[in-house]
Design a protein around this motif. Structure first.
Motif, PDB file in Angstrom:
ATOM      1  N   ALA B 229      65.735 -53.352 -10.735  1.00  0.00           N
ATOM      2  CA  ALA B 229      64.761 -52.918  -9.755  1.00  0.00           C
ATOM      3  C   ALA B 229      65.174 -52.769  -8.271  1.00  0.00           C
ATOM      4  O   ALA B 229      65.044 -51.993  -7.400  1.00  0.00           O
ATOM      5  CB  ALA B 229      63.583 -53.908  -9.917  1.00  0.00           C
ATOM      6  N   GLY B 230      66.095 -53.822  -7.965  1.00  0.00           N
ATOM      7  CA  GLY B 230      66.355 -53.475  -6.506  1.00  0.00           C
ATOM      8  C   GLY B 230      67.561 -52.404  -6.384  1.00  0.00           C
ATOM      9  O   GLY B 230      67.387 -51.763  -5.300  1.00  0.00           O
ATOM     10  N   PHE B 233      65.190 -49.616  -6.086  1.00  0.00           N
ATOM     11  CA  PHE B 233      64.481 -49.734  -4.809  1.00  0.00           C
ATOM     12  C   PHE B 233      65.465 -49.191  -3.667  1.00  0.00           C
ATOM     13  O   PHE B 233      64.906 -48.333  -2.718  1.00  0.00           O
ATOM     14  CB  PHE B 233      64.333 -51.034  -4.618  1.00  0.00           C
ATOM     15  N   ILE B 234      66.717 -49.087  -3.676  1.00  0.00           N
ATOM     16  CA  ILE B 234      67.432 -48.566  -2.712  1.00  0.00           C
ATOM     17  C   ILE B 234      67.946 -47.089  -2.967  1.00  0.00           C
ATOM     18  O   ILE B 234      68.824 -46.878  -2.253  1.00  0.00           O
ATOM     19  CB  ILE B 234      68.711 -49.692  -2.199  1.00  0.00           C
ATOM     20  N   MET B 249      58.505 -49.217  -6.347  1.00  0.00           N
ATOM     21  CA  MET B 249      58.023 -49.933  -5.200  1.00  0.00           C
ATOM     22  C   MET B 249      58.535 -49.489  -4.001  1.00  0.00           C
ATOM     23  O   MET B 249      58.104 -49.476  -2.853  1.00  0.00           O
ATOM     24  CB  MET B 249      58.764 -51.352  -5.433  1.00  0.00           C
ATOM     25  N   GLY B 252      56.367 -47.581  -1.824  1.00  0.00           N
ATOM     26  CA  GLY B 252      55.412 -48.378  -1.135  1.00  0.00           C
ATOM     27  C   GLY B 252      55.769 -48.639   0.101  1.00  0.00           C
ATOM     28  O   GLY B 252      54.970 -49.238   1.057  1.00  0.00           O
ATOM     29  N   ILE B 253      57.066 -48.522   0.457  1.00  0.00           N
ATOM     30  CA  ILE B 253      57.569 -49.134   1.775  1.00  0.00           C
ATOM     31  C   ILE B 253      56.720 -48.731   3.131  1.00  0.00           C
ATOM     32  O   ILE B 253      56.217 -49.426   3.682  1.00  0.00           O
ATOM     33  CB  ILE B 253      59.071 -48.708   1.998  1.00  0.00           C
ATOM     34  N   PHE B 265      52.538 -53.249  -4.639  1.00  0.00           N
ATOM     35  CA  PHE B 265      52.196 -54.346  -5.021  1.00  0.00           C
ATOM     36  C   PHE B 265      52.399 -54.975  -6.405  1.00  0.00           C
ATOM     37  O   PHE B 265      52.706 -55.599  -7.125  1.00  0.00           O
ATOM     38  CB  PHE B 265      50.680 -55.140  -4.743  1.00  0.00           C
ATOM     39  N   GLY B 268      55.591 -54.417  -8.599  1.00  0.00           N
ATOM     40  CA  GLY B 268      56.443 -55.865  -8.209  1.00  0.00           C
ATOM     41  C   GLY B 268      55.878 -56.988  -8.853  1.00  0.00           C
ATOM     42  O   GLY B 268      56.793 -57.744  -9.208  1.00  0.00           O
ATOM     43  N   LEU B 269      54.595 -56.910  -8.964  1.00  0.00           N
ATOM     44  CA  LEU B 269      54.165 -58.244  -9.760  1.00  0.00           C
ATOM     45  C   LEU B 269      54.588 -58.113 -11.137  1.00  0.00           C
ATOM     46  O   LEU B 269      54.991 -59.167 -11.842  1.00  0.00           O
ATOM     47  CB  LEU B 269      52.390 -57.774  -9.721  1.00  0.00           C
ATOM     48  N   ILE B 271      57.495 -56.874 -12.315  1.00  0.00           N
ATOM     49  CA  ILE B 271      58.691 -57.390 -12.092  1.00  0.00           C
ATOM     50  C   ILE B 271      58.848 -59.073 -12.221  1.00  0.00           C
ATOM     51  O   ILE B 271      59.608 -59.517 -12.916  1.00  0.00           O
ATOM     52  CB  ILE B 271      59.651 -56.782 -10.957  1.00  0.00           C
TER      53      ILE B 271
ATOM     54  N   TRP C 146      59.576 -57.308  -2.748  1.00  0.00           N
ATOM     55  CA  TRP C 146      58.260 -57.422  -3.081  1.00  0.00           C
ATOM     56  C   TRP C 146      57.413 -58.744  -2.274  1.00  0.00           C
ATOM     57  O   TRP C 146      56.360 -58.447  -1.519  1.00  0.00           O
ATOM     58  CB  TRP C 146      57.711 -57.796  -4.766  1.00  0.00           C
ATOM     59  N   PHE C 293      72.167 -49.556   3.555  1.00  0.00           N
ATOM     60  CA  PHE C 293      71.083 -48.701   2.754  1.00  0.00           C
ATOM     61  C   PHE C 293      70.951 -47.270   3.252  1.00  0.00           C
ATOM     62  O   PHE C 293      70.844 -46.638   2.257  1.00  0.00           O
ATOM     63  CB  PHE C 293      69.782 -49.546   3.139  1.00  0.00           C
TER      64      PHE C 293
END
Lengths: 322, 294, 340
Positions: B229-230, B233-234, B249, B252-253, B265, B268-269, B271, C146, C293
């Motif tokens: 996920a991380g 995410f990037i 996610m 959503g930033i 949210f 992430g929940l 995960i 998160w 990043f």
């Protein structure tokens, strides 16, 4: 002479998935001021548990469920943790079986000694150092060579002496020694025994010596208590017990000493093994291995009877034992 | 009673009996049981997603962009009108798959290398363990970043990156047990039993090995999902529009500052729940299998 | 002890070389020619050849590796594609921002995690222990990105308790005069309370989130180390000597529990290094994490590679420090190592 310690009805249990396991079952005995009492028995007899109960250092899972431990008249079992802590060290001290494991490997000898001296005798700095010197010399060590050392740099015998020095630093009235020599070489054992004897002489210390080694008992103790499966089966003056044992277990123990059979021949052993504490025999705990067992023995546990000269026995048929 | 009826009732008793046994075990080990419950639900979610999800994973509803959670969209909608609830459900497939793949490959490679190193000794041992040391010199996530970055963002490369990061762990565990075998091999030889080393391996060694490895693998399953996920995410993992929780996610930033919290949210929940589930199982197993408890 | 340190440093060299080898391999694995990053596909063949030769990409691979390592030894980490500056310069300029973040995160994690672990061990299976376990599992399971986003939403957007994620300091306030590069320290020592307040506010959430992740393993390892120590023979002996319970727990048990704790701190720093990559972007923090990043998003491979090398080197050095600390604390290890 008043007894310094009176234990009555001491019962302790361990919880287990199959129900509570009783490791001490109504232990009663007394220790007179200034005497050396030996507690003997095989592993599982409850001798260590008794010692740990007196000092209230039982493992957290164990529970004392009954009885009283009167030290100079006050019941130790009724004391709070802090009050008991004050008794420990100042009144009652203990030394343990594996000396090196009982010393904190990260601290030099002098560090812990300073802690103890600071806590109990309010000494620090130069006076603490002097006291530390005296204590180590008293137990037969060379202070300059030991004070700055770490436990792993000392031999087993030296560790035990250090432990004894720690235990005596706070000038207790009673010392409990749990198998102090078991983990040591035979020659060192003798030295430690002599040391304990001398310390008793010089400081008027009351000593409870826990051991399975009968020769040590013969050397050192005034009286002896024989334990089996959490109960006391016989007690009395050492000479009396060794000459006229009246409990079949004691007889068996004495007969199984290798020294007795120096002239060759088989070493007598007690048949069978100590039963698991989870499967306590009914009636007299020893009846499953006793050569003299009769029907009564499996039905009714024998009570301790005084048979004269300070000698007591817990056996239905002690009269028949010669 | 006829033979068939007797067999039938025995079978029924069997299932009921099993359920009762499970119930009893759950009460005795609530932590591990909770973990299992969580993971089983996630697996169910993954498998039943096409049936249960109200929308498709990539269905867009341009009239309902960035809508907050409601009766029609339980978790709200995203920037393009996608239904987040459905995407979370479908996401279970991806994240569980990634976790499983990463752990499985890492386990296989790591154990093989560890076995070779431990069994064959030098020079294999030295070389393999040096390489393992070099891999472990990198902080885990950073190494995964490097590998995923080099290979390019895709599901397959994500799995490869994470599995490679875990290889040293299993290699070391496996090698350690093999070294124990070697010791006992010599001991046995000395005694003169002369049992075949492969036998010692299979019958005595493996049962003792698998416990710590199994516990590790369970824990790593959760961490693999977290890392995946991380990385997504990037931008180094799965790419849009695949409904993987991490990449969801990342959408959503910017939305947080404008108040649309639901976009990140809920994925992430999910995960967190997954990782927690595996952690609980792993911890529970570790306590259960702790030799001191026996 | 000094000779041991030197010996360990020497042993580090092969590990570092191995790290460079792996990093180098990764760069050469990238699909496509790195040249394509620098030049438009419409450029002439001549132009391409010139650039290829300029970057040494026409040399045999082992020569390329040697050049790579030689450059590294001279501190040349390449040039960033996006900033056109030396990567080393980029890293140095952003170092302080990340260091301030990770430093505080680590401190907070230790200040909360260690006492929590001690309390869990002393009052095993009571409510403190259960609370600690819940916090630990949450810290590990809840993804740091998160938690960042959720708390940012709650505390900034909803409750307006914390500032917007504009970075280290309110853009309307001038940065404190540069002494160390750590804004809190600089603001403190120049008496710049306005800046100090703004910087502290900006730090709360990112530090809190990172600390939460890292606190979990710290609390757990403290707990297990303490439990082992509290059940040991020497603690029992210390109790039998009548030492106060406080002394027993803090002086005797804790010291022994420190050993696994120190190792865990090094391991956990690795999580922090990874965590900043995720967190800095969310908070617009001008540090190394954001640098990497952005580097990833724009395929600025020298930048990413530079960061990986930096992070890994710090990580390795940290373990060396841990090793030294071990020797300082545990005399048994000292004796064993000296004997060798």
């Amino acid at each position: 002479m008043a007894p310094i310690l009176e234990v009555s009805g001491l019962t302790a249990e361990f919880p287990s998935p199959s129900g509570a396991v009783r490791v001490l079952d109504g232990v009663d005995f007394e220790v007179q001021d200034g005497e050396i009492l030996g507690i003997v028995g095989e592993s599982g007899s409850g001798k260590t548990m008794t010692a740990l109960s007196v000092t209230r250092l039982l493992p957290p899972a164990a529970e004392i469920v009954g009885g009283e431990i009167l030290f100079r008249g006050s019941n130790l079992l009724g004391l709070s943790g802090r009050e008991m802590n004050r008794i420990r060290g100042e009144q009652i001290s203990m030394i343990f079986q594996n000396p090196r494991a009982s010393l904190n490997p990260l601290y030099r000898v002098e560090k812990t000694l300073e802690h103890v001296l600071g806590t109990h005798r309010n000494l620090s700095g130069e006076s603490a150092r002097r006291a530390a010197f005296e204590l180590l010399a008293d137990v037969g060590l060379q202070p300059e060579r030991v004070l700055g050392r770490y436990p792993h740099e000392l031999s087993g015998g030296m560790c035990q002496r250090v432990m004894i020095a720690y235990a005596l630093a706070s000038r207790p009235s009673m010392l409990i020694a749990d198998e102090p020599t078991t983990a040591l070489d035979v020659t060192i054992q003798l030295q430690i025994i002599e040391l304990l004897s001398r310390l008793r002489e010089e400081h008027g210390l009351t000593l409870i010596l826990i051991t399975h080694n009968l020769s040590v008992v013969a050397e050192l103790c005034d009286r002896v208590v024989v334990m089996y499966l959490g109960k006391i089966v016989e007690e009395g003056p050492v000479l009396e017990i060794f000459d006229r044992p009246k409990h079949p277990y004691t007889v068996g123990l004495l007969a199984s000493r290798p020294a007795v059979h120096a002239g060759g021949g088989d070493v007598a052993t007690i048949p069978g093994q100590v039963p698991d504490a989870r499967e306590r025999p009914t009636g007299c705990p020893f009846h499953t291995r006793c050569p003299h067992a009769k029907e009564l023995c499996s039905e009714q546990p024998p009570a301790k009877e005084e048979i004269g000269a300070g000698h007591a026995v817990a056996c239905h048929f002690w009269r028949e034992i010669s | 009673m006829s033979a068939a009826a007797a067999a039938a009732s025995r079978a029924r008793g069997g299932i009921a009996g099993r359920l009762i046994a499970i119930g009893r075990w759950s009460r005795a080990n609530p932590v591990t049981a909770a973990g299992f419950a969580i993971i089983l639900s996630l697996v169910a979610m993954a498998m039943l997603a096409p049936v249960v999800a109200p929308f498709g994973a990539t269905d867009l509803d341009p009239t309902s962009v960035l809508a907050p959670p409601s009766a029609s969209h339980f978790f709200g909608t995203g920037t393009f009108g996608e239904d987040i609830f459905s995407r979370v459900l479908f996401g279970a497939r991806y994240d569980l798959l990634i976790g499983f793949g990463a752990v499985a490959i890492g386990l296989f490679l790591g154990c093989s290398l560890g076995a070779v190193a431990g069994f064959l000794g030098d020079p294999f041992d030295e070389v393999i363990m040096r390489v393992m040391d070099m891999l472990s010199a990198f902080p885990g996530f950073i190494l995964a970043m490097g590998i995923a970055g080099a290979l390019g963002p895709s599901l397959r490369n994500l799995v490869i990156a994470i599995s490679l990061v875990n290889v040293p762990i299993y290699a070391r565990l496996m090698r350690a047990s093999f070294l124990v075998v070697k010791e006992s091999q010599y001991a046995t030889a000395a005694i003169g039993v002369g049992a075949h080393p492969l036998r010692i391996l299979v019958w005595h060694l493996l049962p003792n090995t698998w416990t710590p490895i199994f516990v590790q693998a369970t824990l790593q399953f959760g961490y693999a999902i977290l890392d995946a996920a991380g990385l997504s995410f990037i931008g180094l993992g799965v790419r849009l529009p695949t409904p993987e929780w991490g990449v969801m996610m990342s959408l959503g930033i910017e939305r947080i500052i404008s108040g649309q919290w639901w976009v990140s949210f809920f994925p992430g929940l999910a995960i967190a729940v997954a990782v927690m589930g595996f952690n609980l199982i792993g911890d529970g197993l570790r306590d259960l299998l702790d030799p001191r408890r026996r | 002890m000094l000779t041991y340190a030197v010996r360990r440093l020497v042993l580090l060299v092969p590990v570092l070389l191995g790290v460079t080898l792996i990093t180098f391999t990764l760069t050469r694995v990238i699909p496509g020619n790195p040249i394509d990053q620098l030049i438009s596909p419409l450029a002439s063949q001549q132009e391409r050849q010139r650039l290829i030769h300029q970057h040494g990409l026409d040399q045999p691979i082992y020569d390329q590796y040697f050049t790579y390592v030689r450059d590294l030894a001279h501190g040349d980490l390449g040039t960033s594609f996006t900033t056109s500056q030396s990567v080393l310069k980029d890293l140095v300029s952003r170092f302080a921002a990340t260091f301030e973040l990770t430093l505080y995160a680590m401190l907070v994690a230790i200040l909360i995690g260690v006492p929590l672990g001690i309390a869990s061990a002393v009052w095993v299976n009571r409510w403190v222990d259960h609370l600690a376990r819940v916090l630990s599992v949450s810290g590990i399971a809840l993804p740091v990105f998160w938690t960042s986003l959720t708390l940012l939403y709650l505390l900034f957007f909803r409750l307006h308790v914390l500032p917007a994620p504009y970075g280290r300091i309110d853009p309307g306030i001038t940065q404190p005069r540069h002494i160390t590069g750590l804004f809190t320290v600089d603001a403190f020592f120049t008496g710049n309370w306005n800046a100090f307040r703004s910087v502290a506010e900006a730090l709360i959430l990112p530090v809190g989130v990172l600390a939460f992740v890292v606190m979990a393993p710290i609390a757990r390892i403290t707990r297990s180390g303490m439990l082992e120590a509290l059940e040991s023979d020497y603690v029992r002996a210390a109790r039998s000597l009548g030492l106060s319970e406080r002394s027993v727990v803090l002086r005797h048990a804790l010291r022994n529990a420190l050993l696994p704790l120190i190792t865990m701190i090094a391991v956990v720093y690795g999580y922090l290094l990874g965590g900043v990559v995720l967190v800095e972007e969310i908070f617009a923090w001008p540090g190394l994490g954001r640098y990497v990043f952005d580097g990833i998003t724009s395929s600025d491979y020298p930048a990413v590679q530079g960061f990986i090398l930096y992070a890994t080197t710090i990580y390795i050095l940290l373990f060396l420090v841990v090793d030294m600390l071990y020797m300082a604390i545990d005399p048994r290890i000292r004796t064993a190592r000296e004997r060798r």
